[in-house]
Design a protein around this motif. Structure first.
Motif, PDB file in Angstrom:
ATOM      1  N   SER A   1      -3.953 -27.072   0.244  1.00 46.21           N
ATOM      2  CA  SER A   1      -3.006 -27.286   1.402  1.00 46.21           C
ATOM      3  C   SER A   1      -3.426 -27.865   2.455  1.00 46.21           C
ATOM      4  O   SER A   1      -2.680 -28.743   3.027  1.00 46.21           O
ATOM      5  N   LEU A   2      -4.888 -27.930   2.840  1.00 48.34           N
ATOM      6  CA  LEU A   2      -5.158 -28.519   3.806  1.00 48.34           C
ATOM      7  C   LEU A   2      -5.605 -30.053   3.660  1.00 48.34           C
ATOM      8  O   LEU A   2      -5.261 -30.935   4.347  1.00 48.34           O
ATOM      9  N   LEU A   3      -5.931 -30.215   2.506  1.00 49.02           N
ATOM     10  CA  LEU A   3      -6.179 -31.510   1.977  1.00 49.02           C
ATOM     11  C   LEU A   3      -4.763 -32.552   1.971  1.00 49.02           C
ATOM     12  O   LEU A   3      -4.866 -33.625   2.284  1.00 49.02           O
ATOM     13  N   ASN A   4      -3.809 -31.806   1.235  1.00 44.16           N
ATOM     14  CA  ASN A   4      -2.604 -32.555   1.489  1.00 44.16           C
ATOM     15  C   ASN A   4      -1.798 -32.580   2.869  1.00 44.16           C
ATOM     16  O   ASN A   4      -0.916 -33.321   2.936  1.00 44.16           O
ATOM     17  N   ASN A   5      -2.342 -31.886   3.719  1.00 43.79           N
ATOM     18  CA  ASN A   5      -1.832 -32.043   5.048  1.00 43.79           C
ATOM     19  C   ASN A   5      -2.562 -32.891   5.957  1.00 43.79           C
ATOM     20  O   ASN A   5      -2.544 -32.665   7.267  1.00 43.79           O
ATOM     21  N   GLY A   6      -3.499 -33.870   5.443  1.00 38.00           N
ATOM     22  CA  GLY A   6      -4.367 -34.801   6.246  1.00 38.00           C
ATOM     23  C   GLY A   6      -5.677 -34.359   6.637  1.00 38.00           C
ATOM     24  O   GLY A   6      -6.364 -34.901   7.279  1.00 38.00           O
ATOM     25  N   TYR A   7      -6.062 -33.143   6.052  1.00 39.94           N
ATOM     26  CA  TYR A   7      -7.554 -32.637   6.653  1.00 39.94           C
ATOM     27  C   TYR A   7      -8.465 -33.196   5.568  1.00 39.94           C
ATOM     28  O   TYR A   7      -8.104 -33.508   4.462  1.00 39.94           O
ATOM     29  N   THR A   8      -9.498 -33.449   6.089  1.00 42.60           N
ATOM     30  CA  THR A   8     -10.582 -34.108   5.306  1.00 42.60           C
ATOM     31  C   THR A   8     -11.853 -33.221   5.490  1.00 42.60           C
ATOM     32  O   THR A   8     -11.948 -32.364   6.675  1.00 42.60           O
ATOM     33  N   TYR A   9     -13.016 -33.155   4.817  1.00 38.85           N
ATOM     34  CA  TYR A   9     -14.240 -32.690   4.671  1.00 38.85           C
ATOM     35  C   TYR A   9     -15.156 -33.038   5.775  1.00 38.85           C
ATOM     36  O   TYR A   9     -14.987 -34.230   6.114  1.00 38.85           O
ATOM     37  N   THR A  10     -15.728 -32.183   6.503  1.00 36.81           N
ATOM     38  CA  THR A  10     -16.844 -32.874   7.530  1.00 36.81           C
ATOM     39  C   THR A  10     -18.089 -32.733   7.037  1.00 36.81           C
ATOM     40  O   THR A  10     -19.148 -33.281   7.601  1.00 36.81           O
ATOM     41  N   GLY A  11     -18.181 -31.783   5.636  1.00 40.72           N
ATOM     42  CA  GLY A  11     -19.666 -31.565   5.282  1.00 40.72           C
ATOM     43  C   GLY A  11     -20.293 -30.501   6.039  1.00 40.72           C
ATOM     44  O   GLY A  11     -21.398 -30.073   5.366  1.00 40.72           O
ATOM     45  N   ASN A  12     -19.884 -29.788   6.640  1.00 43.20           N
ATOM     46  CA  ASN A  12     -20.246 -28.392   7.377  1.00 43.20           C
ATOM     47  C   ASN A  12     -19.912 -27.118   6.639  1.00 43.20           C
ATOM     48  O   ASN A  12     -18.672 -27.137   6.133  1.00 43.20           O
ATOM     49  N   THR A  13     -20.892 -26.409   6.327  1.00 38.95           N
ATOM     50  CA  THR A  13     -20.479 -25.098   5.744  1.00 38.95           C
ATOM     51  C   THR A  13     -21.079 -23.796   6.590  1.00 38.95           C
ATOM     52  O   THR A  13     -21.877 -24.130   7.165  1.00 38.95           O
ATOM     53  N   LYS A  14     -20.620 -22.642   6.282  1.00 41.20           N
ATOM     54  CA  LYS A  14     -21.068 -21.605   6.599  1.00 41.20           C
ATOM     55  C   LYS A  14     -21.031 -20.363   5.755  1.00 41.20           C
ATOM     56  O   LYS A  14     -20.041 -20.469   4.703  1.00 41.20           O
TER      57      LYS A  14
ATOM     58  N   MET B   1     -17.926 -20.950   3.034  1.00 41.60           N
ATOM     59  CA  MET B   1     -16.617 -21.662   3.616  1.00 41.60           C
ATOM     60  C   MET B   1     -16.973 -23.177   3.945  1.00 41.60           C
ATOM     61  O   MET B   1     -18.066 -23.401   4.636  1.00 41.60           O
ATOM     62  N   TYR B   2     -16.027 -24.059   3.960  1.00 40.46           N
ATOM     63  CA  TYR B   2     -16.242 -25.401   4.209  1.00 40.46           C
ATOM     64  C   TYR B   2     -15.323 -25.824   5.565  1.00 40.46           C
ATOM     65  O   TYR B   2     -14.270 -25.195   5.642  1.00 40.46           O
ATOM     66  N   GLU B   3     -15.871 -26.741   6.262  1.00 43.95           N
ATOM     67  CA  GLU B   3     -15.055 -26.929   7.390  1.00 43.95           C
ATOM     68  C   GLU B   3     -14.086 -28.245   7.249  1.00 43.95           C
ATOM     69  O   GLU B   3     -14.644 -29.220   6.427  1.00 43.95           O
ATOM     70  N   TYR B   4     -12.994 -28.254   7.516  1.00 47.87           N
ATOM     71  CA  TYR B   4     -12.029 -29.373   7.404  1.00 47.87           C
ATOM     72  C   TYR B   4     -11.594 -29.907   8.808  1.00 47.87           C
ATOM     73  O   TYR B   4     -11.371 -29.109   9.870  1.00 47.87           O
ATOM     74  N   ARG B   5     -11.566 -31.098   8.691  1.00 45.61           N
ATOM     75  CA  ARG B   5     -10.969 -31.654  10.277  1.00 45.61           C
ATOM     76  C   ARG B   5      -9.749 -32.772   9.974  1.00 45.61           C
ATOM     77  O   ARG B   5      -9.606 -33.357   8.884  1.00 45.61           O
ATOM     78  N   LYS B   6      -9.030 -32.378  10.981  1.00 45.28           N
ATOM     79  CA  LYS B   6      -7.698 -33.388  11.018  1.00 45.28           C
ATOM     80  C   LYS B   6      -7.702 -34.292  12.296  1.00 45.28           C
ATOM     81  O   LYS B   6      -7.528 -33.395  13.229  1.00 45.28           O
TER      82      LYS B   6
ATOM     83  N   LYS C   1     -10.629 -26.412  10.945  1.00 46.04           N
ATOM     84  CA  LYS C   1     -10.080 -25.273  10.185  1.00 46.04           C
ATOM     85  C   LYS C   1     -11.336 -25.047   9.243  1.00 46.04           C
ATOM     86  O   LYS C   1     -11.984 -25.947   8.622  1.00 46.04           O
ATOM     87  N   TRP C   2     -11.599 -23.878   8.853  1.00 43.92           N
ATOM     88  CA  TRP C   2     -12.520 -23.343   7.617  1.00 43.92           C
ATOM     89  C   TRP C   2     -11.650 -22.707   6.637  1.00 43.92           C
ATOM     90  O   TRP C   2     -10.678 -22.057   6.759  1.00 43.92           O
ATOM     91  N   SER C   3     -11.979 -23.236   5.575  1.00 43.55           N
ATOM     92  CA  SER C   3     -11.465 -22.649   4.253  1.00 43.55           C
ATOM     93  C   SER C   3     -12.365 -22.681   2.967  1.00 43.55           C
ATOM     94  O   SER C   3     -13.463 -23.223   3.349  1.00 43.55           O
ATOM     95  N   THR C   4     -11.976 -22.437   1.805  1.00 48.12           N
ATOM     96  CA  THR C   4     -12.854 -22.468   0.549  1.00 48.12           C
ATOM     97  C   THR C   4     -12.741 -23.941   0.142  1.00 48.12           C
ATOM     98  O   THR C   4     -12.053 -24.860   0.547  1.00 48.12           O
ATOM     99  N   TYR C   5     -13.460 -24.160  -0.848  1.00 54.78           N
ATOM    100  CA  TYR C   5     -13.519 -25.407  -1.360  1.00 54.78           C
ATOM    101  C   TYR C   5     -12.409 -25.942  -2.287  1.00 54.78           C
ATOM    102  O   TYR C   5     -11.693 -25.293  -2.645  1.00 54.78           O
TER     103      TYR C   5
END
Length: 336
Positions: free
Chosen positions: A323-336, A232-237, A315-319
């Motif tokens: 939907s998240l990227l188009n809504n302004g979320y970006t990768y933080t580089g954190n995974t779990k 899972m990848y961490e996204y930030r907006k 938010k956490w989601s798949t790579y």
């Protein structure tokens, strides 16, 4: 009969003039070739210097732009863009004012940086117009894991490596799931035989006891292997704060409290009061009937209020979650 020697003897001046003209033409031709070669060399040196200065200025604009485009400054809708002129970049202290190779200022209005949202990434256009040259660059950027700023230039080799590692992870997970299912379920035919034997035993038991066989249902195997979980990848907006406009400057007040000048950034919600200080020389008294002068400090201030303090949503989601990227979320580089 006249011979050739007799003819030359009659016109010696003509021969001399002809030779002089040929020599003069030859000398002029040599001089023109030398001047052409030297001129081309000088022009080449001038062109090289222009290109070096121009390229350095474009690189400075691109570096400052990558620090500028953060949060809500990054366009979120595909096809939308955000543009900032060179004048605004200098006024906002994003970079220092620069000049062209001749020491003249470039066009601060026609020179600009523009970030446009594409389907999968962003295009950064840096346009620079100076007196001797006008050109632009196009760079693909995004919020990659290796970015020092929120956005950075795409590294093809690193990006390909990440994609290969991601595919390898998915293949390893699939193999582990298949291995786990085979170890728990064995051969499908063995399972059927086992179920048939169990059903026969259950029927015999039912015939003997007369009870129902519904309690003998076989539960599906449970896979508790943690390695089968997807990464899972961490996204930030980041939503930038909204502040009111500044009030007007107050009148000048005697600076008895020794205030110092305070200037706030555009988005600093903790800085709601700006102060400007001025020291002037004026009469502070008299001595022996003569005026005494000294330096007196005065200050003026203005204020603003917070309309919206902004927010940061994680938010956490798949790579590559579109939907998240188009809504302004970006990768933080954190995974779990």
């Amino acid at each position: 009969m006249y011979t050739e020697e007799n003819i030359r003897g009659k016109f010696p001046l003509r021969d001399i003039l002809l030779k002089v003209i040929i020599v003069a033409i030859f000398i002029i031709l040599i001089a023109w070739i030398v001047a052409k070669v030297v001129g081309d060399t000088k022009e080449s040196k001038v062109t090289t210097n222009v290109d070096k200065v121009f390229s350095a200025n474009i690189a400075s604009m691109e570096e400052a732009a990558l620090k500028y485009y953060v949060g809500d400054k990054i366009p979120s809708e595909v096809g939308s863009s955000n543009k900032i002129t060179l004048r605004d970049m200098v006024n906002d202290n994003l970079l220092e004012a620069f000049t062209d190779s001749e020491g003249k200022s470039c066009d601060v209005t026609k020179s600009y940086v523009e970030l446009t949202k594409d389907s999968n990434d962003y295009t950064l256009r840096v346009n620079l117009e100076c007196n001797e040259k006008s050109d632009y660059t196009l760079t693909k950027v995004n919020a990659y894991d290796y970015c020092e700023n929120e956005l950075c230039e795409r590294k093809v080799e690193d990006n390909t490596k990440d994609d290969k590692e991601e595919v390898k992870k998915e293949e390893d997970i699939t193999k582990q799931e298949d291995t786990t299912n085979n170890s728990n379920g064995s051969n499908p035919s063995d399972t059927n035989n086992s179920n048939s034997s169990s059903n026969n035993n259950a029927n015999n038991s039912n015939n003997q006891s007369g009870s129902s066989s519904n309690n003998n249902t076989v539960a599906p195997p449970t896979n508790n292997n943690d390695s089968s979980k997807k990464v899972m990848y961490e996204y930030r907006k980041v939503v930038a704060p909204v502040l009111s406009n500044w009030s007007g400057w107050s009148g000048w007040i005697h600076n008895v409290d020794n205030y110092t000048s305070i200037m706030c950034s555009k988005t600093d919600v903790n800085c709601l009061r700006e102060v400007q200080v001025e020291t002037i020389k004026q009469q502070v008294g008299t001595k022996d009937g003569k005026p005494v002068y000294g330096f007196v400090s005065y200050y003026s201030y203005r204020t603003r209020t917070v309309i919206n303090a902004g927010s940061t949503d994680i938010k956490w989601s798949t790579y590559n979650d579109k939907s998240l990227l188009n809504n302004g979320y970006t990768y933080t580089g954190n995974t779990k």
